[in-house]
Write a protein that holds these residues in place. Structure first.
Motif, PDB file in Angstrom:
ATOM      1  N   THR A  29       0.651  -1.135   0.069  1.00  9.74           N
ATOM      2  CA  THR A  29       0.064   0.007   0.026  1.00  9.74           C
ATOM      3  C   THR A  29       1.007   1.177  -0.067  1.00  9.74           C
ATOM      4  O   THR A  29       1.988   1.527   0.479  1.00  9.74           O
ATOM      5  CB  THR A  29      -1.044  -0.108   1.299  1.00  9.74           C
ATOM      6  OG1 THR A  29      -1.885   1.317   0.931  1.00  9.74           O
ATOM      7  CG2 THR A  29      -0.354  -0.038   2.491  1.00  9.74           C
ATOM      8  N   LEU A  64      -0.761   4.368   0.986  1.00  6.23           N
ATOM      9  CA  LEU A  64      -1.922   5.048   1.464  1.00  6.23           C
ATOM     10  C   LEU A  64      -1.255   6.369   1.886  1.00  6.23           C
ATOM     11  O   LEU A  64      -1.931   7.372   1.773  1.00  6.23           O
ATOM     12  CB  LEU A  64      -2.871   4.323   2.439  1.00  6.23           C
ATOM     13  CG  LEU A  64      -4.039   4.987   2.936  1.00  6.23           C
ATOM     14  CD1 LEU A  64      -4.816   5.368   1.805  1.00  6.23           C
ATOM     15  CD2 LEU A  64      -4.610   4.013   3.962  1.00  6.23           C
ATOM     16  N   ILE A 120      -7.907   1.812   0.386  1.00  2.00           N
ATOM     17  CA  ILE A 120      -8.704   1.458   1.349  1.00  2.00           C
ATOM     18  C   ILE A 120      -9.595   0.194   1.179  1.00  2.00           C
ATOM     19  O   ILE A 120      -9.674  -0.791   2.160  1.00  2.00           O
ATOM     20  CB  ILE A 120      -9.508   2.713   1.916  1.00  2.00           C
ATOM     21  CG1 ILE A 120      -8.772   3.880   2.628  1.00  2.00           C
ATOM     22  CG2 ILE A 120     -10.851   2.167   2.842  1.00  2.00           C
ATOM     23  CD1 ILE A 120      -9.671   4.927   2.962  1.00  2.00           C
ATOM     24  N   SER A 134      -9.273  -3.358   3.228  1.00  5.39           N
ATOM     25  CA  SER A 134     -10.625  -4.000   3.696  1.00  5.39           C
ATOM     26  C   SER A 134     -10.474  -5.551   3.159  1.00  5.39           C
ATOM     27  O   SER A 134     -11.000  -6.423   3.584  1.00  5.39           O
ATOM     28  CB  SER A 134     -11.782  -3.220   3.419  1.00  5.39           C
ATOM     29  OG  SER A 134     -12.073  -3.282   2.081  1.00  5.39           O
TER      30      SER A 134
END
Length: 128
Positions: free
Chosen positions: A40, A42, A84, A88
């Motif tokens: 990731t 993020l 995101i 998840s």
């Protein structure tokens, strides 16, 4: 560019890391791959979003830079949504190696907006 690959379950652990001087490819999407560890970016996308919000208050009246900034905001928002969603999927055990590699594109796009801002300010100063 510095990147980390890590796993969250059963505990947080860094699996791999890398450093690239030239971040190629500029834009890449991987729908399903054999990677089973989350990769990731993020934090970088959130920093791009904060930068875009700061720039918005400077260029909100510029007719040329404002549409470019709005495109940048939507691209960054999509990247954050994708990260995101992947997180998840990873936490639910459904992660299939999905990855979106848009950071270098966002960096170049952001750099072009920042570099053209002083020139646009100078042009606006002499316009009617």
């Amino acid at each position: 560019m510095l990147g980390f690959r890590y796993q969250i379950t059963p505990n947080i652990e860094v699996v791999d890391y890398w450093f690239r001087l030239i971040p190629l490819p500029i834009l890449d999407y991987n729908g399903i791959s054999d990677l089973k560890h989350l990769d990731t970016k993020l934090l970088g996308y959130v920093l791009f979003l904060l930068n875009a919000l700061i720039l918005f208050f400077r260029v909100k009246y510029d007719r040329i830079l404002l549409p470019a900034l709005i495109i940048f905001l939507f691209s960054t928002g999509f990247a954050i949504f994708f990260e995101i969603w992947s997180l998840s999927q990873y936490l639910n055990g459904n992660y299939a190696g999905q990855s979106l590699y848009i950071g270098p594109f966002l960096f170049l796009f952001n750099l072009s907006i920042i570099k053209s801002y002083p020139r646009r300010l100078e042009l606006r100063k002499y316009s009617l």
